[in-house]
Scaffold this motif. Structure first.
Motif, PDB file in Angstrom:
ATOM      1  N   SER A  22       1.065  -1.981   0.261  1.00 23.27           N
ATOM      2  CA  SER A  22       0.338   0.365  -0.466  1.00 23.27           C
ATOM      3  C   SER A  22       1.210   1.215   0.120  1.00 23.27           C
ATOM      4  O   SER A  22       1.722   1.370   0.597  1.00 23.27           O
ATOM      5  CB  SER A  22      -1.077   0.112   1.092  1.00 23.27           C
ATOM      6  OG  SER A  22      -0.131   0.098   2.620  1.00 23.27           O
ATOM      7  N   ILE A  23      -0.021   2.406   0.009  1.00 24.50           N
ATOM      8  CA  ILE A  23       1.559   3.777  -0.414  1.00 24.50           C
ATOM      9  C   ILE A  23       1.643   4.106   0.883  1.00 24.50           C
ATOM     10  O   ILE A  23       2.721   4.736   1.147  1.00 24.50           O
ATOM     11  CB  ILE A  23       0.269   4.663  -1.620  1.00 24.50           C
ATOM     12  CG1 ILE A  23       0.373   3.995  -2.657  1.00 24.50           C
ATOM     13  CG2 ILE A  23       1.458   6.377  -1.288  1.00 24.50           C
ATOM     14  CD1 ILE A  23       1.409   4.040  -3.480  1.00 24.50           C
ATOM     15  N   SER A  24       0.452   3.584   1.846  1.00 28.84           N
ATOM     16  CA  SER A  24       0.879   4.204   3.286  1.00 28.84           C
ATOM     17  C   SER A  24       2.209   3.290   4.114  1.00 28.84           C
ATOM     18  O   SER A  24       2.474   4.118   4.910  1.00 28.84           O
ATOM     19  CB  SER A  24      -0.351   3.615   3.978  1.00 28.84           C
ATOM     20  OG  SER A  24      -0.711   2.604   4.403  1.00 28.84           O
ATOM     21  N   SER A  25       2.136   2.111   3.165  1.00 28.01           N
ATOM     22  CA  SER A  25       3.929   1.671   4.130  1.00 28.01           C
ATOM     23  C   SER A  25       4.899   2.455   3.933  1.00 28.01           C
ATOM     24  O   SER A  25       5.055   2.263   2.777  1.00 28.01           O
ATOM     25  CB  SER A  25       2.818   0.063   3.506  1.00 28.01           C
ATOM     26  OG  SER A  25       3.114  -0.202   2.166  1.00 28.01           O
ATOM     27  N   SER A  26       5.705   1.512   3.367  1.00 32.10           N
ATOM     28  CA  SER A  26       7.557   1.522   3.360  1.00 32.10           C
ATOM     29  C   SER A  26       7.552   1.825   1.732  1.00 32.10           C
ATOM     30  O   SER A  26       5.583   1.083   0.548  1.00 32.10           O
ATOM     31  CB  SER A  26       8.003   0.544   4.174  1.00 32.10           C
ATOM     32  OG  SER A  26       8.438  -0.327   3.957  1.00 32.10           O
ATOM     33  N   THR A  27       7.983   1.467   0.881  1.00 34.67           N
ATOM     34  CA  THR A  27       8.801   1.941   0.084  1.00 34.67           C
ATOM     35  C   THR A  27       7.910   0.725  -0.886  1.00 34.67           C
ATOM     36  O   THR A  27       8.564  -0.714   0.235  1.00 34.67           O
ATOM     37  CB  THR A  27       9.836   2.078  -0.177  1.00 34.67           C
ATOM     38  OG1 THR A  27      10.450   2.177  -1.943  1.00 34.67           O
ATOM     39  CG2 THR A  27      10.675   1.445   0.272  1.00 34.67           C
ATOM     40  N   SER A  28       7.594   0.225  -2.313  1.00 30.90           N
ATOM     41  CA  SER A  28       7.086  -1.111  -2.322  1.00 30.90           C
ATOM     42  C   SER A  28       8.757  -1.676  -2.812  1.00 30.90           C
ATOM     43  O   SER A  28       8.801  -2.985  -2.961  1.00 30.90           O
ATOM     44  CB  SER A  28       7.081  -0.901  -3.965  1.00 30.90           C
ATOM     45  OG  SER A  28       8.014  -0.256  -5.009  1.00 30.90           O
ATOM     46  N   CYS A  29       9.712  -1.244  -2.253  1.00 29.51           N
ATOM     47  CA  CYS A  29      11.099  -1.974  -2.539  1.00 29.51           C
ATOM     48  C   CYS A  29      10.983  -3.213  -1.012  1.00 29.51           C
ATOM     49  O   CYS A  29      11.619  -3.759  -0.999  1.00 29.51           O
ATOM     50  CB  CYS A  29      12.360  -1.072  -2.228  1.00 29.51           C
ATOM     51  SG  CYS A  29      12.685  -0.654  -3.820  1.00 29.51           S
ATOM     52  N   ASN A  30      10.218  -2.578  -0.432  1.00 29.25           N
ATOM     53  CA  ASN A  30       9.853  -3.143   0.829  1.00 29.25           C
ATOM     54  C   ASN A  30       8.910  -4.117   1.194  1.00 29.25           C
ATOM     55  O   ASN A  30       8.498  -4.744   1.587  1.00 29.25           O
ATOM     56  CB  ASN A  30      10.491  -2.847   2.271  1.00 29.25           C
ATOM     57  CG  ASN A  30      11.631  -1.808   2.820  1.00 29.25           C
ATOM     58  OD1 ASN A  30      12.132  -2.210   1.974  1.00 29.25           O
ATOM     59  ND2 ASN A  30      11.213  -0.482   2.985  1.00 29.25           N
ATOM     60  N   TRP A  31       8.115  -4.346   0.094  1.00 28.94           N
ATOM     61  CA  TRP A  31       6.731  -5.241   0.378  1.00 28.94           C
ATOM     62  C   TRP A  31       6.999  -6.652  -0.181  1.00 28.94           C
ATOM     63  O   TRP A  31       8.537  -6.447  -0.731  1.00 28.94           O
ATOM     64  CB  TRP A  31       6.042  -4.900  -1.121  1.00 28.94           C
ATOM     65  CG  TRP A  31       5.017  -3.260  -0.953  1.00 28.94           C
ATOM     66  CD1 TRP A  31       5.448  -2.506  -0.021  1.00 28.94           C
ATOM     67  CD2 TRP A  31       4.901  -2.230  -1.960  1.00 28.94           C
ATOM     68  NE1 TRP A  31       5.216  -1.199  -0.383  1.00 28.94           N
ATOM     69  CE2 TRP A  31       4.199  -1.080  -1.597  1.00 28.94           C
ATOM     70  CE3 TRP A  31       4.290  -2.889  -3.359  1.00 28.94           C
ATOM     71  CZ2 TRP A  31       2.961  -0.757  -2.156  1.00 28.94           C
ATOM     72  CZ3 TRP A  31       3.610  -1.885  -3.967  1.00 28.94           C
ATOM     73  CH2 TRP A  31       3.042  -0.296  -2.955  1.00 28.94           C
ATOM     74  N   LEU A  32       6.443  -7.568   0.624  1.00 30.34           N
ATOM     75  CA  LEU A  32       6.970  -8.656   0.065  1.00 30.34           C
ATOM     76  C   LEU A  32       6.759  -9.199  -1.118  1.00 30.34           C
ATOM     77  O   LEU A  32       5.815  -9.208  -1.964  1.00 30.34           O
ATOM     78  CB  LEU A  32       5.566  -9.907   1.068  1.00 30.34           C
ATOM     79  CG  LEU A  32       5.554 -10.914   0.499  1.00 30.34           C
ATOM     80  CD1 LEU A  32       6.801 -11.657   1.365  1.00 30.34           C
ATOM     81  CD2 LEU A  32       4.079 -12.333   0.714  1.00 30.34           C
ATOM     82  N   GLY A  33       7.405 -10.273  -1.429  1.00 31.17           N
ATOM     83  CA  GLY A  33       8.220 -10.200  -3.093  1.00 31.17           C
ATOM     84  C   GLY A  33       8.712  -9.358  -4.069  1.00 31.17           C
ATOM     85  O   GLY A  33       8.511  -9.943  -5.495  1.00 31.17           O
ATOM     86  N   VAL A  34       9.071  -7.781  -3.794  1.00 30.31           N
ATOM     87  CA  VAL A  34       9.391  -7.476  -4.314  1.00 30.31           C
ATOM     88  C   VAL A  34      11.484  -7.018  -4.141  1.00 30.31           C
ATOM     89  O   VAL A  34      11.319  -6.994  -2.803  1.00 30.31           O
ATOM     90  CB  VAL A  34       8.572  -6.078  -4.075  1.00 30.31           C
ATOM     91  CG1 VAL A  34       9.475  -4.533  -5.639  1.00 30.31           C
ATOM     92  CG2 VAL A  34       7.229  -6.074  -4.640  1.00 30.31           C
ATOM     93  N   THR A  35      11.826  -7.576  -5.291  1.00 26.64           N
ATOM     94  CA  THR A  35      13.271  -7.010  -5.075  1.00 26.64           C
ATOM     95  C   THR A  35      13.697  -5.630  -5.829  1.00 26.64           C
ATOM     96  O   THR A  35      12.900  -6.187  -7.156  1.00 26.64           O
ATOM     97  CB  THR A  35      14.136  -8.323  -5.485  1.00 26.64           C
ATOM     98  OG1 THR A  35      13.724  -8.986  -4.747  1.00 26.64           O
ATOM     99  CG2 THR A  35      15.526  -7.904  -5.209  1.00 26.64           C
ATOM    100  N   CYS A  36      14.355  -4.691  -5.340  1.00 27.34           N
ATOM    101  CA  CYS A  36      14.662  -3.700  -6.155  1.00 27.34           C
ATOM    102  C   CYS A  36      16.074  -3.594  -6.500  1.00 27.34           C
ATOM    103  O   CYS A  36      17.075  -3.840  -5.483  1.00 27.34           O
ATOM    104  CB  CYS A  36      14.528  -2.348  -4.954  1.00 27.34           C
ATOM    105  SG  CYS A  36      12.705  -1.930  -5.417  1.00 27.34           S
ATOM    106  N   ASP A  37      16.368  -2.304  -7.491  1.00 28.09           N
ATOM    107  CA  ASP A  37      18.019  -2.173  -8.015  1.00 28.09           C
ATOM    108  C   ASP A  37      18.239  -1.813  -6.696  1.00 28.09           C
ATOM    109  O   ASP A  37      17.696  -0.347  -6.592  1.00 28.09           O
ATOM    110  CB  ASP A  37      17.745  -2.257  -9.913  1.00 28.09           C
ATOM    111  CG  ASP A  37      19.087  -1.048 -10.270  1.00 28.09           C
ATOM    112  OD1 ASP A  37      19.571   0.145  -9.912  1.00 28.09           O
ATOM    113  OD2 ASP A  37      19.464  -2.174 -10.365  1.00 28.09           O
TER     114      ASP A  37
END
Length: 182
Positions: A33-48
């Motif tokens: 969700s937008i209210s949670s931390s950056t999408s890089c911390n969302w389950l299943g998401v890995t960021c560069d």
């Protein structure tokens, strides 16, 4: 400032994907969700780390049900996409062809129907637009159509898994290190 716009683009794409999920029985995506931390911390998401862009999406075997949102094609830094072992259904959006950096596409063990968009065609001739694709795994779906002969010309492909669909045609491997499972 433009880096923030890119992150927003990725977050929008992920949230649009989440909205196309009709069942998440174990609440695996509850922190998306937008209210949670950056999408890089969302389950299943890995960021560069360098760019802060979504590099991998691994939602395999999470019992998710729904369709694939066309906005997934906006994850322009995506390298690995694992949606295997869920209950995704419907046709694959042609916007997946926009994922030019994609190296691994695992959509196996779902209920996708139709052709892999000729827009990915059945495995359309345009799949060669995914020039970095190393692994194509669409086994155990309900895909139909013809396997294009040009798939064997893709020098980046190392593994192709097509079994348990209703695909027709032949694949000729000119490379000895390509693993083909039909």
């Amino acid at each position: 400032m433009s880096n923030k716009k890119n992150i927003t683009t990725d977050e929008f794409a992920l949230l649009a994907f989440k909205s196309s999920i009709t069942l998440d029985p174990f609440h695996m995506l509850s922190n998306w969700s937008i209210s949670s931390s950056t999408s890089c911390n969302w389950l299943g998401v890995t960021c560069d780390e360098r760019h802060g862009r979504v590099r991998a999406l691994n939602l395999g075997n999470m019992d998710l049900k729904g369709t694939i949102s066309p906005q997934l094609g906006n994850l322009s830094f995506l390298v690995d996409l694992h949606l295997n072992g869920n209950s995704f259904h419907g046709e694959l959006p042609h916007e997946l062809l926009q994922l030019k950096r994609l190296k691994l596409l695992n959509l196996s063990y779902n209920s996708f129907v139709g052709e892999i968009p000729s827009r990915i065609g059945t495995i359309p001739h345009v799949i060669s637009q995914l020039g970095r694709l190393r692994i194509l795994d669409v086994r155990n779906n309900k895909l139909s159509g013809t396997i294009p002969s040009t798939i064997s010309d893709m020098s980046s492909l190392e593994e192709i898994h097509l079994s348990n669909n209703t695909l027709s045609g032949m694949i000729y491997s000119h490379r000895y290190n390509t693993k083909i499972i039909c």
